[in-house]
Design a protein around this motif. Structure first.
Motif, PDB file in Angstrom:
ATOM      1  N   UNK A   1       0.845  -1.190   0.000  1.00  0.00           N
ATOM      2  CA  UNK A   1       0.000   0.000   0.000  1.00  0.00           C
ATOM      3  C   UNK A   1       0.882   1.242   0.000  1.00  0.00           C
ATOM      4  N   UNK A   2       0.710   2.067  -0.992  1.00  0.00           N
ATOM      5  CA  UNK A   2       1.510   3.275  -1.117  1.00  0.00           C
ATOM      6  C   UNK A   2       0.788   4.440  -0.451  1.00  0.00           C
ATOM      7  N   UNK A   3       1.514   5.176   0.376  1.00  0.00           N
ATOM      8  CA  UNK A   3       0.965   6.395   0.971  1.00  0.00           C
ATOM      9  C   UNK A   3       1.632   7.595   0.313  1.00  0.00           C
ATOM     10  N   UNK A   4       0.807   8.592   0.023  1.00  0.00           N
ATOM     11  CA  UNK A   4       1.281   9.810  -0.633  1.00  0.00           C
ATOM     12  C   UNK A   4       0.933  11.016   0.227  1.00  0.00           C
ATOM     13  N   UNK A   5       1.908  11.882   0.432  1.00  0.00           N
ATOM     14  CA  UNK A   5       1.674  13.075   1.237  1.00  0.00           C
ATOM     15  C   UNK A   5       2.187  14.296   0.477  1.00  0.00           C
ATOM     16  N   UNK A   6       1.275  15.201   0.191  1.00  0.00           N
ATOM     17  CA  UNK A   6       1.630  16.419  -0.528  1.00  0.00           C
ATOM     18  C   UNK A   6       2.041  17.526   0.438  1.00  0.00           C
ATOM     19  N   UNK A   7       2.873  18.426  -0.043  1.00  0.00           N
ATOM     20  CA  UNK A   7       3.270  19.595   0.735  1.00  0.00           C
ATOM     21  C   UNK A   7       3.641  20.724  -0.220  1.00  0.00           C
ATOM     22  N   UNK A   8       3.755  21.928   0.335  1.00  0.00           N
ATOM     23  CA  UNK A   8       4.226  23.053  -0.460  1.00  0.00           C
ATOM     24  C   UNK A   8       3.167  24.039  -0.898  1.00  0.00           C
ATOM     25  N   UNK A   9       1.917  23.742  -0.599  1.00  0.00           N
ATOM     26  CA  UNK A   9       0.863  24.668  -0.985  1.00  0.00           C
ATOM     27  C   UNK A   9       0.914  25.955  -0.178  1.00  0.00           C
ATOM     28  N   UNK A  10       0.113  26.930  -0.596  1.00  0.00           N
ATOM     29  CA  UNK A  10       0.079  28.188   0.132  1.00  0.00           C
ATOM     30  C   UNK A  10      -0.677  29.256  -0.610  1.00  0.00           C
ATOM     31  N   UNK A  11      -0.598  30.461  -0.071  1.00  0.00           N
ATOM     32  CA  UNK A  11      -1.242  31.630  -0.673  1.00  0.00           C
ATOM     33  C   UNK A  11      -0.180  32.472  -1.369  1.00  0.00           C
ATOM     34  N   UNK A  12      -0.350  32.704  -2.663  1.00  0.00           N
ATOM     35  CA  UNK A  12       0.600  33.490  -3.436  1.00  0.00           C
ATOM     36  C   UNK A  12      -0.158  34.485  -4.297  1.00  0.00           C
ATOM     37  N   UNK A  13       0.587  35.432  -4.852  1.00  0.00           N
ATOM     38  CA  UNK A  13      -0.007  36.430  -5.727  1.00  0.00           C
ATOM     39  C   UNK A  13       0.107  35.995  -7.189  1.00  0.00           C
ATOM     40  N   UNK A  14      -0.740  36.527  -8.049  1.00  0.00           N
ATOM     41  CA  UNK A  14      -0.620  36.210  -9.483  1.00  0.00           C
ATOM     42  C   UNK A  14       0.788  36.531  -9.989  1.00  0.00           C
ATOM     43  N   UNK A  15       1.321  35.612 -10.789  1.00  0.00           N
ATOM     44  CA  UNK A  15       2.666  35.768 -11.311  1.00  0.00           C
ATOM     45  C   UNK A  15       3.743  35.118 -10.471  1.00  0.00           C
TER      46      UNK A  15
END
Length: 127
Positions: A1-15
């Protein structure tokens, strides 16, 4: 069973730029097709990018081509998504997905053919 964990998201401005990462455990991603999907509020999940297991070639949705780059590190068992020139339309929860080494190329963009999913990371692009 493979577990996947995402990271790195956030609030940014256009561009702005943002780099998402997906850490896999419980199995190697070396022989798997790995992908990023996203789901915006009130919309269906959509394909973003993938690396097909057999050729290591990357495929992108038209809406992100030229702005996003997907990369796979087999040694570290991670999948990254470098996102440049972000637009408000890129706002969504981003999910990492992996197959069981059985997905065929024609199904690459279809979420139902992936076997493992992370919980997602929120990306918000707003001024």
């Amino acid at each position: 069973q493979v577990q996947l964990v995402e990271s790195g998201g956030g609030l940014v401005q256009p561009g702005d730029s943002l780099r998402l990462s997906c850490a896999a455990s419980g199995g190697s991603i070396r022989s798997r097709t790995m992908a990023w999907f996203r789901q915006a509020p009130g919309k269906e999940r959509e394909f973003v990018a993938a690396i097909f297991r057999s050729y290591g070639r990357a495929y992108y949705a038209e809406s992100v081509k030229g702005r996003f780059t997907i990369s796979k590190n087999n040694a570290e068992n991670t999948l990254d998504l470098q996102m440049n020139s972000l637009e408000p339309e890129d706002t969504a929860i981003y999910y990492c997905a992996a197959d069981n080494s059985r997905l065929i190329l024609s199904s690459l963009r279809l979420g139902e053919y992936y076997d493992y999913w992370g919980r997602g990371t929120q990306v918000t692009v707003s001024s």
